[in-house]
Design a protein around this motif. Structure first.
Motif, PDB file in Angstrom:
ATOM      1  N   GLY A 141       0.798  -1.215   0.000  1.00 31.52           N
ATOM      2  CA  GLY A 141       0.000   0.000   0.000  1.00 31.52           C
ATOM      3  C   GLY A 141       0.834   1.270   0.000  1.00 31.52           C
ATOM      4  N   TRP A 142       2.071   1.203   0.456  1.00 28.01           N
ATOM      5  CA  TRP A 142       2.992   2.337   0.450  1.00 28.01           C
ATOM      6  C   TRP A 142       4.230   2.034  -0.389  1.00 28.01           C
ATOM      7  N   ILE A 143       4.464   0.747  -0.630  1.00 30.72           N
ATOM      8  CA  ILE A 143       5.525   0.302  -1.533  1.00 30.72           C
ATOM      9  C   ILE A 143       5.008  -0.900  -2.305  1.00 30.72           C
ATOM     10  N   MET A 144       5.306  -0.896  -3.593  1.00 28.56           N
ATOM     11  CA  MET A 144       4.922  -1.998  -4.465  1.00 28.56           C
ATOM     12  C   MET A 144       6.171  -2.409  -5.234  1.00 28.56           C
ATOM     13  N   THR A 145       6.429  -3.718  -5.302  1.00 26.23           N
ATOM     14  CA  THR A 145       7.562  -4.220  -6.060  1.00 26.23           C
ATOM     15  C   THR A 145       7.049  -4.973  -7.266  1.00 26.23           C
ATOM     16  N   ILE A 178       8.085   0.886  -6.396  1.00 28.46           N
ATOM     17  CA  ILE A 178       7.446   2.192  -6.435  1.00 28.46           C
ATOM     18  C   ILE A 178       7.056   2.504  -4.993  1.00 28.46           C
ATOM     19  N   MET A 179       7.501   3.656  -4.469  1.00 30.79           N
ATOM     20  CA  MET A 179       7.333   3.950  -3.044  1.00 30.79           C
ATOM     21  C   MET A 179       6.703   5.325  -2.843  1.00 30.79           C
ATOM     22  N   THR A 180       5.587   5.367  -2.100  1.00 34.40           N
ATOM     23  CA  THR A 180       4.967   6.648  -1.772  1.00 34.40           C
ATOM     24  C   THR A 180       5.638   7.277  -0.554  1.00 34.40           C
ATOM     25  N   ALA A 181       6.112   6.446   0.364  1.00 35.65           N
ATOM     26  CA  ALA A 181       6.829   6.866   1.571  1.00 35.65           C
ATOM     27  C   ALA A 181       7.360   5.605   2.211  1.00 35.65           C
TER      28      ALA A 181
END
Length: 125
Positions: free
Chosen positions: A44-48, A61-64
């Protein structure tokens, strides 16, 4: 010391709108899917995303960062994170965070490289 994989962490901004993180992550999954990547993890805050034929070829992909003080630029998975941490401390490099056992099954620390980039060094437990 053995390196298992290296993953670039792409920071993405989100708005304060409900669901914005999910929408941003989905848009990136769709885009990188065009290049052949498939989602292998999503907190939810990082997706690989990974290559289905070469699973160590990954991008995150990282939002925080959920627990760290900053979002790291690169993640390096190693065989023994504590041995790497000890070597980093002996070198005098700046440890930014950890080492820390995280609830999602990794032990990690952040270190700043000579260029000021933050490297997330981790081992899966």
């Amino acid at each position: 010391m053995s390196i298992r994989r290296v993953v670039t962490n792409i920071p993405v901004g989100t708005s304060e709108e409900a669901g914005a993180d999910a929408a941003v992550l989905r848009a990136n999954a769709d885009f990188y899917g065009l290049l052949g990547f498939e989602e292998v993890m999503n907190h939810g805050w990082i997706m690989t995303l990974a290559s289905p034929t070469h699973p160590a070829a990954q991008v995150s992909i990282m939002t925080a960062d959920l627990t760290g003080p900053v979002a790291p630029d690169v993640s390096v998975e190693v065989e023994d994170v504590d041995a790497v941490h000890a070597a980093v401390v002996r070198s005098g490099a700046e440890v930014v965070y950890g080492p820390q056992d995280e609830e999602w099954g990794v032990r990690r620390f952040f270190v700043r490289d000579p260029n000021g980039r933050v490297i997330n060094v981790l081992t899966h437990r």
